[in-house]
Scaffold this motif. Structure first.
Motif, mmCIF file in Angstrom:
data_model
loop_
_atom_site.group_PDB
_atom_site.id
_atom_site.type_symbol
_atom_site.label_atom_id
_atom_site.label_comp_id
_atom_site.label_asym_id
_atom_site.label_seq_id
_atom_site.Cartn_x
_atom_site.Cartn_y
_atom_site.Cartn_z
ATOM 1 N N ASP A 64 0.868 -1.182 0.000
ATOM 2 C CA ASP A 64 0.000 0.000 0.000
ATOM 3 C C ASP A 64 0.903 1.230 0.000
ATOM 4 N N HIS A 65 0.603 2.181 -0.875
ATOM 5 C CA HIS A 65 1.461 3.360 -1.008
ATOM 6 C C HIS A 65 0.937 4.527 -0.175
ATOM 7 N N SER A 66 0.676 4.278 1.111
ATOM 8 C CA SER A 66 0.055 5.336 1.912
ATOM 9 C C SER A 66 0.977 6.538 2.092
ATOM 10 N N ALA A 67 2.292 6.332 2.200
ATOM 11 C CA ALA A 67 3.208 7.468 2.406
ATOM 12 C C ALA A 67 3.275 8.354 1.157
ATOM 13 N N ILE A 68 3.172 7.746 -0.011
ATOM 14 C CA ILE A 68 3.141 8.537 -1.254
ATOM 15 C C ILE A 68 1.905 9.440 -1.239
ATOM 16 N N ARG A 69 0.772 8.864 -0.857
ATOM 17 C CA ARG A 69 -0.467 9.659 -0.794
ATOM 18 C C ARG A 69 -0.375 10.746 0.276
ATOM 19 N N GLN A 70 0.060 10.367 1.463
ATOM 20 C CA GLN A 70 0.048 11.292 2.602
ATOM 21 C C GLN A 70 1.028 12.440 2.447
ATOM 22 N N ASN A 71 2.093 12.226 1.689
ATOM 23 C CA ASN A 71 3.096 13.274 1.500
ATOM 24 C C ASN A 71 2.927 14.032 0.186
ATOM 25 N N GLY A 72 1.836 13.760 -0.514
ATOM 26 C CA GLY A 72 1.516 14.540 -1.705
ATOM 27 C C GLY A 72 2.327 14.229 -2.949
ATOM 28 N N PHE A 73 2.923 13.032 -3.004
ATOM 29 C CA PHE A 73 3.633 12.640 -4.226
ATOM 30 C C PHE A 73 2.656 11.986 -5.207
ATOM 31 N N SER A 74 3.070 11.910 -6.470
ATOM 32 C CA SER A 74 2.227 11.242 -7.472
ATOM 33 C C SER A 74 2.481 9.749 -7.441
ATOM 34 N N GLN A 75 1.408 8.966 -7.559
ATOM 35 C CA GLN A 75 1.544 7.514 -7.653
ATOM 36 C C GLN A 75 2.306 7.147 -8.931
ATOM 37 N N LEU A 76 3.035 6.047 -8.889
ATOM 38 C CA LEU A 76 3.636 5.522 -10.108
ATOM 39 C C LEU A 76 2.495 4.995 -10.982
ATOM 40 N N ARG A 77 2.684 4.995 -12.290
ATOM 41 C CA ARG A 77 1.605 4.566 -13.195
ATOM 42 C C ARG A 77 1.307 3.071 -13.034
ATOM 43 N N PRO A 78 0.163 2.591 -13.534
ATOM 44 C CA PRO A 78 -0.148 1.165 -13.455
ATOM 45 C C PRO A 78 0.947 0.319 -14.120
ATOM 46 N N TRP A 79 1.178 -0.871 -13.583
ATOM 47 C CA TRP A 79 2.313 -1.680 -14.046
ATOM 48 C C TRP A 79 2.243 -2.005 -15.537
ATOM 49 N N ARG A 80 1.029 -2.185 -16.058
ATOM 50 C CA ARG A 80 0.933 -2.555 -17.477
ATOM 51 C C ARG A 80 1.364 -1.390 -18.382
ATOM 52 N N GLU A 81 1.078 -0.166 -17.950
ATOM 53 C CA GLU A 81 1.540 1.008 -18.711
ATOM 54 C C GLU A 81 3.057 1.123 -18.652
ATOM 55 N N GLY A 82 3.615 0.834 -17.485
ATOM 56 C CA GLY A 82 5.076 0.842 -17.333
ATOM 57 C C GLY A 82 5.706 -0.204 -18.239
ATOM 58 N N LEU A 83 5.093 -1.385 -18.292
ATOM 59 C CA LEU A 83 5.602 -2.476 -19.143
ATOM 60 C C LEU A 83 5.588 -2.066 -20.621
ATOM 61 N N LYS A 84 4.478 -1.465 -21.053
ATOM 62 C CA LYS A 84 4.376 -0.997 -22.455
ATOM 63 C C LYS A 84 5.506 -0.017 -22.775
ATOM 64 N N ALA A 85 5.701 0.957 -21.878
ATOM 65 C CA ALA A 85 6.753 1.970 -22.092
ATOM 66 C C ALA A 85 8.122 1.310 -22.155
ATOM 67 N N PHE A 86 8.352 0.330 -21.279
ATOM 68 C CA PHE A 86 9.636 -0.367 -21.251
ATOM 69 C C PHE A 86 9.894 -1.110 -22.558
ATOM 70 N N LEU A 87 8.888 -1.813 -23.057
ATOM 71 C CA LEU A 87 9.062 -2.600 -24.283
ATOM 72 C C LEU A 87 9.326 -1.707 -25.486
ATOM 73 N N ILE A 88 8.671 -0.532 -25.503
ATOM 74 C CA ILE A 88 8.934 0.440 -26.583
ATOM 75 C C ILE A 88 10.396 0.903 -26.500
ATOM 76 N N ASP A 89 10.830 1.213 -25.267
ATOM 77 C CA ASP A 89 12.198 1.688 -25.044
ATOM 78 C C ASP A 89 13.211 0.599 -25.412
ATOM 79 N N LEU A 90 12.900 -0.632 -25.055
ATOM 80 C CA LEU A 90 13.788 -1.766 -25.294
ATOM 81 C C LEU A 90 13.981 -2.006 -26.793
ATOM 82 N N ASN A 91 12.920 -1.797 -27.548
ATOM 83 C CA ASN A 91 12.967 -2.090 -28.986
ATOM 84 C C ASN A 91 13.344 -0.886 -29.837
ATOM 85 N N SER A 92 13.529 0.285 -29.183
ATOM 86 C CA SER A 92 13.828 1.491 -29.988
ATOM 87 C C SER A 92 15.322 1.581 -30.277
#
Length: 285
Positions: free
Chosen positions: A257-285
């Motif tokens: 649970d990312h309660s400290a990220i929420r409580q301290n006003g930071f932005s959540q990291l994006r959903p894992w599947r979006e991160g995976l998509k970005a990684f695969l694009i980067d890997l193949n570029s």
């Protein structure tokens, strides 16, 4: 006079997270990386000398003993690096008033829960690796007033070996694979984690954080997503952890649970599947 640069020292600069962090260097901050050969964290005198010379505003301690199975028979070395090494860096950081951010792990929990672990839940590591990382947390907390502990999980990225790269390699060699379907967690892309760490160390919001990409899956579901996003037709069969015995126990449930990220006003990291998509694009570029 140019814009003020903060200096961030990164340990474990040759590892998958360390190398990602060094890539963030720009006009706003200077990032200086040290691998094990340039900075042996188990050597207190060397820690003091290097930290005093670089005089960073913050240290991101990404260097660690991470061979989870080997640690079961090599406990002294795991503790020497993960516990004593963290203590040494803390002492060196304290001497120059630098902040210290320690990258920790979901392995500090026993993985037997069914609700996401929050930052203040009791730890109960089951493996030597988990215990040694927890020992590093405890030493940092007891010796420092300016610390961040960031626990993360299922890390992958373009540098080093990781689950995504292993799956892609196996897909090129086989038509079908068996992957465990009874361990649940959140895959974390080093780029997203690195960006958060750099944002974090520029603040005074000290404490413990859980940082992983959001949403959850099993390793089997992760593998399926890797093949789907890569357009591969490799078949994945679910199996149980018992079918693949390993020396060190793996947490069955490591959702955080990312309660400290929420409580301290930071932005959540994006959903894992979006991160995976970005990684695969980067890997193949």
């Amino acid at each position: 006079m140019g814009e003020y640069k903060i200096t961030i020292l990164v340990t474990g600069a040759n590892g998958q997270l360390g190398r990602e962090l060094i890539g963030f260097s720009d006009q706003r901050f200077r990032i200086i990386g040290f691998g094990r050969l340039e900075l042996d964290v188990t050597n207190l005198a060397q820690c003091r000398a290097v930290v005093a010379e670089v005089h960073p505003d913050a240290i991101i301690h990404a260097g660690a003993y991470t061979a989870v199975d080997k640690a079961e028979t090599d406990a002294d070395e795991a503790y020497r690096v993960n516990a004593i090494g963290t203590r040494n860096l803390t002492i060196a950081a304290n001497e120059i008033g630098a902040k210290l951010c320690y990258v920790s792990t979901d392995y500090v929990f026993d993985g037997m829960g069914s609700l996401p672990y929050n930052e203040y839940d009791n730890t109960n590591p089951q493996s030597v690796y988990g215990k040694s990382k927890r020992a590093g947390e405890v030493l940092l907390q007891s010796l420092s007033q300016r610390y961040f502990i960031v626990r993360t999980s299922w890390v992958y990225g373009k540098y080093g070996n990781n689950f995504v790269k292993t799956m892609l390699k196996l897909a090129s060699e086989r038509d079908s694979l068996s992957v465990v379907h009874d361990q649940v967690g959140s895959p974390t892309y080093t780029y997203d984690l690195g960006r958060f760490l750099i944002e974090l160390v520029q603040t005074e919001a000290y404490g413990i954080y859980h940082a992983s990409n959001t949403e959850t899956c099993t390793w089997y579901e992760f593998a399926q997503a890797i093949f789907e996003e890569s357009g591969l037709s490799t078949k994945v069969e679910p199996c149980s952890t018992d079918q693949f015995p390993r020396p060190a126990p793996r947490p069955a449930y490591s959702v955080m649970d990312h309660s400290a990220i929420r409580q301290n006003g930071f932005s959540q990291l994006r959903p894992w599947r979006e991160g995976l998509k970005a990684f695969l694009i980067d890997l193949n570029s």
